[in-house]
Motif scaffolding. Structure first.
Motif, PDB file in Angstrom:
ATOM      1  N   LEU A  64      -5.599 -17.890-112.748  1.00  0.00           N
ATOM      2  CA  LEU A  64      -6.331 -19.191-113.329  1.00  0.00           C
ATOM      3  C   LEU A  64      -5.551 -19.583-114.329  1.00  0.00           C
ATOM      4  N   GLN A 103      10.305 -18.625 -98.050  1.00  0.00           N
ATOM      5  CA  GLN A 103      10.400 -17.871 -99.163  1.00  0.00           C
ATOM      6  C   GLN A 103      10.092 -16.405 -99.227  1.00  0.00           C
ATOM      7  N   ARG A 104       9.248 -16.148 -98.231  1.00  0.00           N
ATOM      8  CA  ARG A 104       8.841 -15.006 -97.978  1.00  0.00           C
ATOM      9  C   ARG A 104      10.194 -14.043 -97.291  1.00  0.00           C
ATOM     10  N   PHE A 149       5.187 -16.812-104.296  1.00  0.00           N
ATOM     11  CA  PHE A 149       6.337 -17.873-103.744  1.00  0.00           C
ATOM     12  C   PHE A 149       6.131 -18.920-104.292  1.00  0.00           C
ATOM     13  N   SER A 177       8.391 -20.919-106.967  1.00  0.00           N
ATOM     14  CA  SER A 177       8.901 -22.117-106.548  1.00  0.00           C
ATOM     15  C   SER A 177       8.356 -23.288-107.757  1.00  0.00           C
ATOM     16  N   PRO A 232     -12.723 -20.530-108.595  1.00  0.00           N
ATOM     17  CA  PRO A 232     -12.024 -19.490-109.602  1.00  0.00           C
ATOM     18  C   PRO A 232     -12.931 -18.082-109.608  1.00  0.00           C
ATOM     19  N   MET A 233     -13.831 -17.697-109.135  1.00  0.00           N
ATOM     20  CA  MET A 233     -14.583 -16.434-109.114  1.00  0.00           C
ATOM     21  C   MET A 233     -13.676 -15.478-108.372  1.00  0.00           C
ATOM     22  N   VAL A 234     -12.969 -15.982-107.441  1.00  0.00           N
ATOM     23  CA  VAL A 234     -12.361 -15.027-106.612  1.00  0.00           C
ATOM     24  C   VAL A 234     -10.891 -14.692-107.158  1.00  0.00           C
ATOM     25  N   HIS A 235     -10.430 -15.225-108.205  1.00  0.00           N
ATOM     26  CA  HIS A 235      -8.980 -15.341-108.900  1.00  0.00           C
ATOM     27  C   HIS A 235      -8.742 -14.360-109.823  1.00  0.00           C
ATOM     28  N   SER A 236      -7.745 -13.918-109.811  1.00  0.00           N
ATOM     29  CA  SER A 236      -7.477 -12.974-111.053  1.00  0.00           C
ATOM     30  C   SER A 236      -7.239 -14.015-112.460  1.00  0.00           C
ATOM     31  N   SER A 237      -7.421 -13.467-113.577  1.00  0.00           N
ATOM     32  CA  SER A 237      -7.154 -14.105-114.746  1.00  0.00           C
ATOM     33  C   SER A 237      -5.910 -14.905-114.769  1.00  0.00           C
ATOM     34  N   GLU A 295       6.542 -21.597 -97.750  1.00  0.00           N
ATOM     35  CA  GLU A 295       6.281 -20.191 -98.134  1.00  0.00           C
ATOM     36  C   GLU A 295       7.001 -19.238 -97.040  1.00  0.00           C
ATOM     37  N   ASP A 344     -21.029 -11.517-108.649  1.00  0.00           N
ATOM     38  CA  ASP A 344     -21.306 -12.825-108.103  1.00  0.00           C
ATOM     39  C   ASP A 344     -21.781 -13.133-106.765  1.00  0.00           C
ATOM     40  N   LEU A 350      -0.668 -27.068-104.669  1.00  0.00           N
ATOM     41  CA  LEU A 350      -1.147 -25.940-103.723  1.00  0.00           C
ATOM     42  C   LEU A 350      -1.646 -24.797-104.727  1.00  0.00           C
ATOM     43  N   GLY A 402     -12.997 -16.950-116.467  1.00  0.00           N
ATOM     44  CA  GLY A 402     -11.999 -16.275-115.588  1.00  0.00           C
ATOM     45  C   GLY A 402     -10.775 -16.026-116.450  1.00  0.00           C
ATOM     46  N   ASN A 438      -1.607  -9.210-109.327  1.00  0.00           N
ATOM     47  CA  ASN A 438      -2.734  -9.525-108.753  1.00  0.00           C
ATOM     48  C   ASN A 438      -2.863 -11.148-108.530  1.00  0.00           C
ATOM     49  N   GLU A 444      -9.518 -10.064-116.955  1.00  0.00           N
ATOM     50  CA  GLU A 444      -9.419  -9.176-115.775  1.00  0.00           C
ATOM     51  C   GLU A 444      -8.244  -9.342-114.998  1.00  0.00           C
ATOM     52  N   ASN A 445      -7.913  -8.146-114.593  1.00  0.00           N
ATOM     53  CA  ASN A 445      -6.702  -8.444-113.580  1.00  0.00           C
ATOM     54  C   ASN A 445      -5.432  -9.356-113.962  1.00  0.00           C
ATOM     55  N   ARG A 492      -5.420  -3.303-104.824  1.00  0.00           N
ATOM     56  CA  ARG A 492      -6.470  -3.611-106.044  1.00  0.00           C
ATOM     57  C   ARG A 492      -7.763  -3.284-105.529  1.00  0.00           C
ATOM     58  N   GLN A 496      -1.094 -26.271 -91.305  1.00  0.00           N
ATOM     59  CA  GLN A 496       0.080 -26.227 -92.389  1.00  0.00           C
ATOM     60  C   GLN A 496       0.928 -24.869 -92.099  1.00  0.00           C
ATOM     61  N   ARG A 525     -16.743  -8.805-111.284  1.00  0.00           N
ATOM     62  CA  ARG A 525     -17.510 -10.146-111.330  1.00  0.00           C
ATOM     63  C   ARG A 525     -17.556 -10.622-110.093  1.00  0.00           C
ATOM     64  N   LEU A 526     -16.534 -10.246-109.365  1.00  0.00           N
ATOM     65  CA  LEU A 526     -16.842 -10.944-107.753  1.00  0.00           C
ATOM     66  C   LEU A 526     -17.915 -10.004-107.371  1.00  0.00           C
TER      67      LEU A 526
END
Lengths: 299, 522
Positions: free
Chosen positions: B229, A159-160, B460, B464, B221-226, A156, A185, B212, B444, B455, B449-450, A176, A115, A181-182
């Protein structure tokens, strides 16, 4: 009969608009300061060539240049497969000749990514190699881009290139600290592993051989992981051994070299602050030169 | 074979060439053969299933028409229902119920000794069985005449444009259209092509691009910022809307070119001002099916009986048996006692209570219709709960807003925002593979958080995505005033420019690769 006219008009308008639009977008890509645009318009000449996936962005260019006194060019991109990096390395050598040194994060061999390769169709107008790898990887995308020029810029990567139209992208790294929480976990994360894709290892082998045959000092490294995460990676040593065997070169392992959590953006990526620590570590080990030190070909 | 594939393009070109050069029964035969070919391209083994369902419902329809004995007629209807629901039970729900039963048995300290069968879900089974069931019920009620022509009936069941993901077309709407004299019609071609292109824009450009970002958010979901999500959830609303309504648009457009008129399936649902209105704008053919054949059969808003109580008790018993949580047991007991005391206070209260039970049952079964998973049932439960709560507090909330002298457009805006928020909350459970992921997404977002743009990854794709949602909303809002369908017919210049523009947008923004439509799994 009147209906035939509007259908012919529609087809004609579609193709005219498509070609005009495609030309405009091609010019935008060429004008961009995005690293691949700079590569193809002759603005990427550097002493050190940096190669990797998102972890290769840990070779943070502003600090790297400040601390080594050398110019750098980073072809790394998130989730980039080695076969695509090989294309850019070869194009770089063709356009600029050999750099003094090439630094490769070998975890780039952990995946194929059709992709992403397809997304680089935006650069197929500038490089027959990019065009070939896109068409070989995703036939529909390759031929689709020839049918509709607008389609080439669908994704993408284009777009970049628009985002970096008027600014450099060499400070591209997480800014950052890893979220609490990461960290909490991590105990629930199943045993992760780094699995090498044989085709990618072969591509790495070819790239290393080619660069060394040109007299480039090639260094292979594994960038740092968040240490508690790295300790869960069961097959890291086996992966390094596999790469060393394939390339017949030492791999410098920094996977567990950094202790502080505030040096990381997440489990697998150091942040801007951490990159300074990482670059210092590599300098200390003689992987990359100190300021004004000449790069030597050694292993 | 999905609509957004080169195989389908080749198929439909050949089909139309033959279709408009054949007449009468030859054309009907072509529709039937093409429909079976289309379905067989998914998995030829399931052709037998649709054929058996068609033959039995056809025969039972004839018996229902010819029989005057009420008991026998009821028995024929029961056979039809059992066959259709039986197919659904085996092919769609067997593993689900077997797994749930195993969890219950294990909870009692026993070890279940069977293995779940490896059953593949036949694509679109929920759609064509519901279509077939509505035919049997309508013939039983003598609401429609029986169809004596087997080829017409078989084509009605298997008609390829809407076979796998609707709209669910009733026999009363579709079967009479087979008797029309159909000729090539440019007006139909223009409006059908317009609707097909708009459907492709929704599916290929909007839904698949948003997917996507959504897939990324729901994968881990745990690895993403608020904020990441939250954007994932907002995008999912538009993804599922564009994916499903895009399919409906393509199906309706194809049928229109062929000379058939299908009912609308969506009407800008994100502008709903209350949850009842939402269900008159979202998946209209399913919600009207559930209303006519389930909600009203249970008693609707006129009352209820054994069915209303039975289903609600079953749906209460299952989470109790699965979780054995004292909180759930206590909540269910309180609800049962509260309802019983409320119903004892008179006929009006009893009628209201039955009405709420019927609403909840309809939404719970509607949730289960979507998929064999408790997250779908919970999604139905939330929507049932929204409808009940809306009826309980809606009038007071409206009076409160009037008391605050909020202007009418402000009240409408607040109501739309509330419906949008709670619908998004329900979509989290619909999209998540299990409750753990759903709760990770909700927690989340709630953690904040964040919660900032820095974050957010894939900026892109997100930018879009918002741009495409903007285009969608612009066209759908302005269409309420402009009526683009009429303009397409009247102005060739507008037609050429708008068709070309949609094609350019699809080429530039579209996500290609023949991604399946979300509703195929249902």
């Amino acid at each position: 009969m009147k209906h035939i006219f509007w259908i012919i008009g529609l087809i004609a308008l579609f193709f005219i608009g498509d070609r005009v639009g495609g030309y405009v977008l091609e010019q935008i890509v060429l004008k961009s300061k995005f690293r691949y645009s700079r590569l193809y318009k002759g603005e990427a000449k550097a002493d050190i060539l940096l190669v990797g996936n998102s972890r290769g962005l840990s070779f943070y260019q502003p600090y790297m240049e400040e601390m080594t006194g050398k110019s750098t060019f980073n072809v790394s991109y998130s989730a980039m497969p080695m076969t695509l990096a090989e294309v850019f390395v070869n194009d770089y050598f063709d356009k600029y000749g050999k750099p003094e040194q090439m630094l490769i994060d070998v975890t780039i061999c952990d995946r194929d990514n059709p992709q992403l390769i397809a997304g680089f169709n935006a650069y197929s107008a500038f490089s027959p190699r990019v065009d070939s790898i896109v068409t070989a990887t995703e036939k529909t995308v390759g031929y689709g881009g020839k049918f509709s020029h607008l389609f080439r810029y669908n994704g993408e990567i284009f777009q970049r290139s628009v985002f970096y139209l008027n600014k450099l992208d060499n400070n591209w790294l997480l800014d950052r600290e890893i979220a609490q929480r990461l960290k909490d976990d991590l105990i629930n994360v199943d045993t992760p592993s780094v699995k090498l894709v044989p085709r990618m290892v072969e591509s790495l082998q070819r790239t290393v051989q080619y660069a060394e045959s040109q007299g480039v000092d090639v260094k292979l490294v594994v960038s740092p992981y968040y240490k508690p995460f790295a300790e869960k990676l069961t097959n890291l040593d086996a992966m390094i051994a596999q790469v060393e065997k394939a390339t017949n070169k030492k791999v410098y392992d920094y996977s567990r070299s950094m202790e502080r959590s505030d040096d990381f953006g997440d489990y697998q990526h150091i942040n801007i602050k951490g990159s300074r620590t990482y670059i210092s570590l590599m300098q200390k080990d003689g992987i990359i030169p100190d300021k004004n030190q000449k790069i030597g070909y050694s292993d | 074979m999905v609509f957004n594939s080169l195989e389908f393009l080749a198929f439909i070109v050949v089909f139309f060439l033959l279709y408009f050069n054949l007449k009468g029964r030859f054309r009907l035969w072509l529709c039937l053969i093409a429909s079976y070919f289309f379905y067989g391209m998914w998995d030829w083994r399931f052709l037998g299933l649709i054929a058996v369902s068609t033959v039995i419902d056809y025969q039972l329809g004839l018996k229902l028409e010819n029989e005057n004995n009420d008991v026998k007629r009821k028995n024929y209807l029961i056979i039809s229902m059992m066959m259709n629901l039986g197919f659904l039970a085996v092919f769609k729900y067997f593993n689900f119920f077997a797994d749930s039963f195993a969890v219950m048995v294990e909870g009692l300290g026993m070890v279940p000794s069977w293995n779940t069968l490896k059953i593949i879900l036949p694509v679109g089974i929920s759609f064509y069985t519901f279509q077939s069931m509505s035919y049997s019920i309508d013939v039983y009620k003598r609401a429609i005449p029986v169809e004596r022509d087997f080829i017409k009936f078989a084509t009605f069941i298997a008609f390829f444009p809407q076979l796998v993901a609707g709209p669910i077309v009733r026999a009363s709407e579709f079967l009479p259209q087979f008797d029309r004299e159909i000729k090539w019609n440019w007006d139909r071609f223009i409006s059908g092509t317009g609707q097909i292109l708009w459907g492709f824009f929704k599916k290929v450009a909007v839904a698949d691009s948003l997917s996507l970002v959504v897939d990324n958010a729901f994968f881990d979901p745990m690895v993403h910022s608020s904020m990441q999500l939250a954007i994932g959830v907002i995008f999912y609303y538009f993804q599922i809307y564009c994916d499903f309504s895009g399919y409906s648009d393509i199906a309706i457009g194809l049928a229109r070119i062929m000379g058939y008129d299908f009912p609308d399936n969506f009407r800008t649902p994100y502008f709903s001002k209350d949850f009842s209105e939402f269900w008159t704008r979202w998946h209209i053919t399913l919600s009207s099916w559930l209303r006519d054949y389930l909600y009203i059969s249970l008693g609707g808003n006129r009352g209820g009986g054994f069915g209303s109580v039975f289903f609600i008790l079953v749906f209460m018993a299952i989470p109790i048996a699965l979780t054995r949580s004292w909180i759930i047991i206590g909540a269910c007991a309180a609800l049962i006692i509260g309802t019983w005391l409320y119903m004892k206070q008179g006929d009006k209260n009893r009628k209201t209570a039955y009405n709420y039970m019927n609403l909840m049952n309809t939404m719970l079964l509607g949730g289960l219709w979507h998929g064999a998973s408790w997250v779908f049932v919970f999604w139905g439960f939330l929507h049932g709960g929204y409808l009940v709560v809306q009826r309980l507090i809606g009038p007071y909330f409206g009076a409160f807003m009037r008391f605050l002298r909020i202007p009418k457009f402000g009240q409408a805006g607040i109501n739309i925002a509330i419906v949008y928020f709670f619908t998004c909350l329900a979509w989290v459970f619909f999209r998540a593979p299990d409750f753990t992921i759903a709760m990770e997404v909700i927690n989340g977002i709630a953690s904040f958080e964040n919660f900032n743009w820095a974050n957010v990854t894939n900026k892109f794709g997100i930018a879009s995505g918002f741009m495409l949602i903007g285009m969608l909303l612009f066209v759908e809002i302005t269409d309420l005033k402009v009526n683009y369908a009429g303009l397409l017919q009247r102005s060739p210049a507008f037609r050429v420019v708008s068709f070309a523009t949609i094609l350019w947008i699809i080429a530039f923004f579209g996500t290609f690769g023949a991604n399946a439509f979300i509703y195929f799994q249902f």
